[in-house]
Motif scaffolding. Sequence first.
Motif, PDB file in Angstrom:
ATOM      1  N   GLY A   1       0.808  -1.209   0.000  1.00 52.72           N
ATOM      2  CA  GLY A   1       0.000   0.000   0.000  1.00 52.72           C
ATOM      3  C   GLY A   1       0.839   1.255   0.000  1.00 52.72           C
ATOM      4  O   GLY A   1       0.488   2.258  -0.639  1.00 52.72           O
ATOM      5  N   LEU A   2       1.972   1.231   0.714  1.00 52.08           N
ATOM      6  CA  LEU A   2       2.857   2.395   0.736  1.00 52.08           C
ATOM      7  C   LEU A   2       3.601   2.565  -0.585  1.00 52.08           C
ATOM      8  O   LEU A   2       3.788   3.693  -1.069  1.00 52.08           O
ATOM      9  CB  LEU A   2       3.853   2.269   1.886  1.00 52.08           C
ATOM     10  CG  LEU A   2       3.262   2.352   3.297  1.00 52.08           C
ATOM     11  CD1 LEU A   2       4.335   2.094   4.340  1.00 52.08           C
ATOM     12  CD2 LEU A   2       2.605   3.718   3.531  1.00 52.08           C
TER      13      LEU A   2
ATOM     14  N   GLN B   1      -1.992   5.441  -3.547  1.00 55.75           N
ATOM     15  CA  GLN B   1      -2.898   6.203  -4.417  1.00 55.75           C
ATOM     16  C   GLN B   1      -2.423   6.241  -5.874  1.00 55.75           C
ATOM     17  O   GLN B   1      -2.718   7.189  -6.620  1.00 55.75           O
ATOM     18  CB  GLN B   1      -3.047   7.641  -3.899  1.00 55.75           C
ATOM     19  CG  GLN B   1      -3.675   7.734  -2.519  1.00 55.75           C
ATOM     20  CD  GLN B   1      -5.071   7.119  -2.474  1.00 55.75           C
ATOM     21  OE1 GLN B   1      -5.942   7.499  -3.258  1.00 55.75           O
ATOM     22  NE2 GLN B   1      -5.270   6.151  -1.576  1.00 55.75           N
ATOM     23  N   ALA B   2      -1.719   5.183  -6.303  1.00 56.39           N
ATOM     24  CA  ALA B   2      -1.267   5.138  -7.702  1.00 56.39           C
ATOM     25  C   ALA B   2      -2.439   5.031  -8.658  1.00 56.39           C
ATOM     26  O   ALA B   2      -2.385   5.537  -9.793  1.00 56.39           O
ATOM     27  CB  ALA B   2      -0.318   3.944  -7.889  1.00 56.39           C
ATOM     28  N   GLY B   3      -3.523   4.396  -8.236  1.00 57.39           N
ATOM     29  CA  GLY B   3      -4.660   4.236  -9.124  1.00 57.39           C
ATOM     30  C   GLY B   3      -5.424   5.507  -9.387  1.00 57.39           C
ATOM     31  O   GLY B   3      -6.261   5.545 -10.311  1.00 57.39           O
TER      32      GLY B   3
ATOM     33  N   PHE C   1      -6.452  -7.866   0.378  1.00 57.56           N
ATOM     34  CA  PHE C   1      -7.003  -7.165  -0.780  1.00 57.56           C
ATOM     35  C   PHE C   1      -7.644  -5.842  -0.363  1.00 57.56           C
ATOM     36  O   PHE C   1      -7.486  -4.818  -1.055  1.00 57.56           O
ATOM     37  CB  PHE C   1      -8.025  -8.063  -1.478  1.00 57.56           C
ATOM     38  CG  PHE C   1      -8.729  -7.407  -2.619  1.00 57.56           C
ATOM     39  CD1 PHE C   1      -8.124  -7.284  -3.858  1.00 57.56           C
ATOM     40  CD2 PHE C   1     -10.015  -6.885  -2.458  1.00 57.56           C
ATOM     41  CE1 PHE C   1      -8.773  -6.661  -4.912  1.00 57.56           C
ATOM     42  CE2 PHE C   1     -10.673  -6.271  -3.511  1.00 57.56           C
ATOM     43  CZ  PHE C   1     -10.049  -6.161  -4.745  1.00 57.56           C
ATOM     44  N   LEU C   2      -8.367  -5.835   0.757  1.00 56.75           N
ATOM     45  CA  LEU C   2      -9.006  -4.605   1.210  1.00 56.75           C
ATOM     46  C   LEU C   2      -7.979  -3.508   1.473  1.00 56.75           C
ATOM     47  O   LEU C   2      -8.152  -2.349   1.059  1.00 56.75           O
ATOM     48  CB  LEU C   2      -9.814  -4.880   2.478  1.00 56.75           C
ATOM     49  CG  LEU C   2     -11.101  -5.695   2.310  1.00 56.75           C
ATOM     50  CD1 LEU C   2     -11.690  -6.050   3.661  1.00 56.75           C
ATOM     51  CD2 LEU C   2     -12.118  -4.929   1.472  1.00 56.75           C
ATOM     52  N   VAL C   3      -6.888  -3.867   2.147  1.00 57.62           N
ATOM     53  CA  VAL C   3      -5.864  -2.868   2.476  1.00 57.62           C
ATOM     54  C   VAL C   3      -5.192  -2.346   1.217  1.00 57.62           C
ATOM     55  O   VAL C   3      -5.050  -1.122   1.010  1.00 57.62           O
ATOM     56  CB  VAL C   3      -4.833  -3.477   3.441  1.00 57.62           C
ATOM     57  CG1 VAL C   3      -3.678  -2.504   3.673  1.00 57.62           C
ATOM     58  CG2 VAL C   3      -5.484  -3.848   4.759  1.00 57.62           C
TER      59      VAL C   3
ATOM     60  N   MET D   1      -5.494   1.521  -0.170  1.00 52.36           N
ATOM     61  CA  MET D   1      -4.277   2.323  -0.145  1.00 52.36           C
ATOM     62  C   MET D   1      -3.737   2.563  -1.548  1.00 52.36           C
ATOM     63  O   MET D   1      -3.132   3.611  -1.814  1.00 52.36           O
ATOM     64  CB  MET D   1      -3.203   1.630   0.698  1.00 52.36           C
ATOM     65  CG  MET D   1      -3.536   1.559   2.182  1.00 52.36           C
ATOM     66  SD  MET D   1      -2.190   0.866   3.166  1.00 52.36           S
ATOM     67  CE  MET D   1      -0.936   2.146   2.983  1.00 52.36           C
ATOM     68  N   GLY D   2      -3.954   1.629  -2.446  1.00 53.12           N
ATOM     69  CA  GLY D   2      -3.482   1.812  -3.820  1.00 53.12           C
ATOM     70  C   GLY D   2      -4.329   2.747  -4.632  1.00 53.12           C
ATOM     71  O   GLY D   2      -3.938   3.124  -5.764  1.00 53.12           O
TER      72      GLY D   2
END
Length: 743
Positions: A485-486, A490-492, A567-569, A573-574
């Motif tokens: 996630g890090l 927020q790459a998406g 998957f949720l995390v 985060m992504g």
Amino acid sequence: MVMLRMASTEEEERSVGHTPRAKNDSLPDVKVTIGAGHDLDDLGVIEPLPEDKRITININSISARVPLLQQRASLLSRLNPRRIGSSTNKPTHRQVLFDVSGSVRPNEVLALMGPSGSGKTSLLSIMGARDQKQMQSEGTVTFNGQPLTKRLKRRVGYVLQDDLLYESLTVQETLYYAAMLRLPRHMSHEDKLRRIDLAVTALGLGQCKDTIIGGFFRKGISGGERKRVSIGVELLINPSVLMLDEPTSGLDSTTSMHVLTMLRHLASGGRSIVTTIHQPSSRLYQQLDKLLLLSQGHVMYYGAAQQAAEWFSRLGYSLPYGSSLADFILDLASADVSNPERDGEQSRLYLIDTAEAYLRRHPQDGFNMDRDSDSGAGGGATAGPGHISGSGSGSSSPTSISRSDGADIAATRGISGVTVSKLGAQGDIQVAGGSSGALQEEHRWGAPYLTQVSLLFRRSLRTRRFETMKGQDVMQFSAIALLAGLFWLQAGQDNTVLGARNTLGLLFFISMFASFRALFLALYTFPEEYKHMLKERASGMYRLSAFYAARTLSDVPSDFTLPTAFFLVVYMMGGLRYNAAAFFGMYGTMLLTMLVAQGLGLLLGVITMVPKTAQTLASVVMMSMVLTGGFFVTTLPSWLNWVQYLSFIYYALGISLYIQFSSTQLYSCTDPASGDSCAPASLPNPESNPNCFPVYDVQESLALPQNPASQGDAIRNAFVLLGFFIFLRVLVYVVLRRKTARL
């Protein structure tokens, strides 16, 4: 508490072997009591069998060979010119049984005795149809004149020497699942529970019934309690035939006496009992009806257990005063007893040759001192060059036995020179009303199909109670989810071409990580439970399809909980698409990909049944699928292009790309100062920036092997993954069925 009441000191002295018990004595000297004076018959644990369910076993000229350990030569040694053309006519099998015959009738306990390596377990496994595929056997074993069918096998209890029990189940749970699966379906649930309680009481397991079985890494019940649980599992079905391999191994003398006494009571109810015993005490030996003494695969004695001393005494090998008869005959079979005429090995060969010559005339009856004394000539044998005679105390006339040939035994008798002969079925004894037709009236399976699936599903969950949601697994998933996630934070949410490339890596990582974990976990599923399944299937406990369905269904709650949290995390985060359709579509794709990978792992595991070999194959297969999945290699040579269509990751990635980019407008942005592609942080609003241009061909811009804007390709990919899932699951069942075809 289990108590043993012995009749008198005088009767204890008879256990030394000087005063043999009469052949048909029921058991007047030993009484098994439980608790406050209740015996086994009062509790109803050992009810008599009806006449139509009693079984006579005939062993007809059984011979067996086992493969030798052949070490495969290395590649370099096989390419050595000196080895090419060299002779390799070495024996591949070793004979362990030589023309063994005998019979076991209802109300009898037959003991297979002999030193280690004499063939006791091999003979018992052939009798119970549990012999290994590599073993080559000849001869027949009949049950009431018929071979052992699958339906008839459900009336045969078989206790292995190595206790195969699920370590995570308690004693009560082990007996409960065995009873619910094996007991007849016409019995009520309350009657089955009562049968379990009676078995627990009869075997003295009340104090440990809520303790887990345990194993090497997890402490549970003791070794003696494990043995009693194994016997209890077979006693639940009230078998017509009970076969036990070393039932007293690892037990103390009191518990061993309790077990043998129970077998004696079982036999008195019309059952046929066959057991191997390595070195019984004198008290245990007194509980045996018939004895089959083996020495390196040859029969040295077969007949009434209490007449063995007289038989060997007539041949010149008298039981020393004060010695145990059981120890003495084992010393004879081990070539540790000699006399002035022969040393130990010559004595062993002499006794074997004499016994086999006698049994050729009486293949099923065995040695009978009363008959030989009445005939006065060893059952009609005539004296000649091979005449052997001897006298023992208490015999009115000598026994005369004609040897198989006139040559000297010690010079001509050898293991390697024995020729195996197959006599075929003969002397099959029919018990009144003892045909297997009555057995066929009962339903083939104890529990209905859906009940089998339900019970096996619940049992499978309980057997993994200590493996599910372990702390190290939670820490592993938490760490990987947080790091991923890090790394893709927020790459998406970035709709530039550069941001889409980062998002592509995130989508590929989700599919790859979930697939790897599911596949490598599935490799151990059937190799770990294969022996248990073979044992339970051999006893007719359940259908193979019920076991397969329950075992695979039980993987869902345990193997998909942590990946769902992962998957949720990563999804949040992504910064992947924040709408319900995209979320559940991506989640469903990940689950379907995991199921396909799990099916592939099950297939590799069931084909090899060796985890180390399966891991090697899985590494090669998974790396091939990852490399051709559409992320690392986007273009393949035309002659190798077909490989990517075998990769399930290729189809999973295609679905993920459609979900993420089909409704997203991408922009190609350049930095006006340098002319390079812009980083997401430098152009937060590419829609209104004059240096950003809309991208209408996402496949070309990202160099993708599939078109992420094609809904038809996404639907096709979903159906291909579903086809992979169904095909692999069916193939696993087919391979499993072929491996258990004999059961």
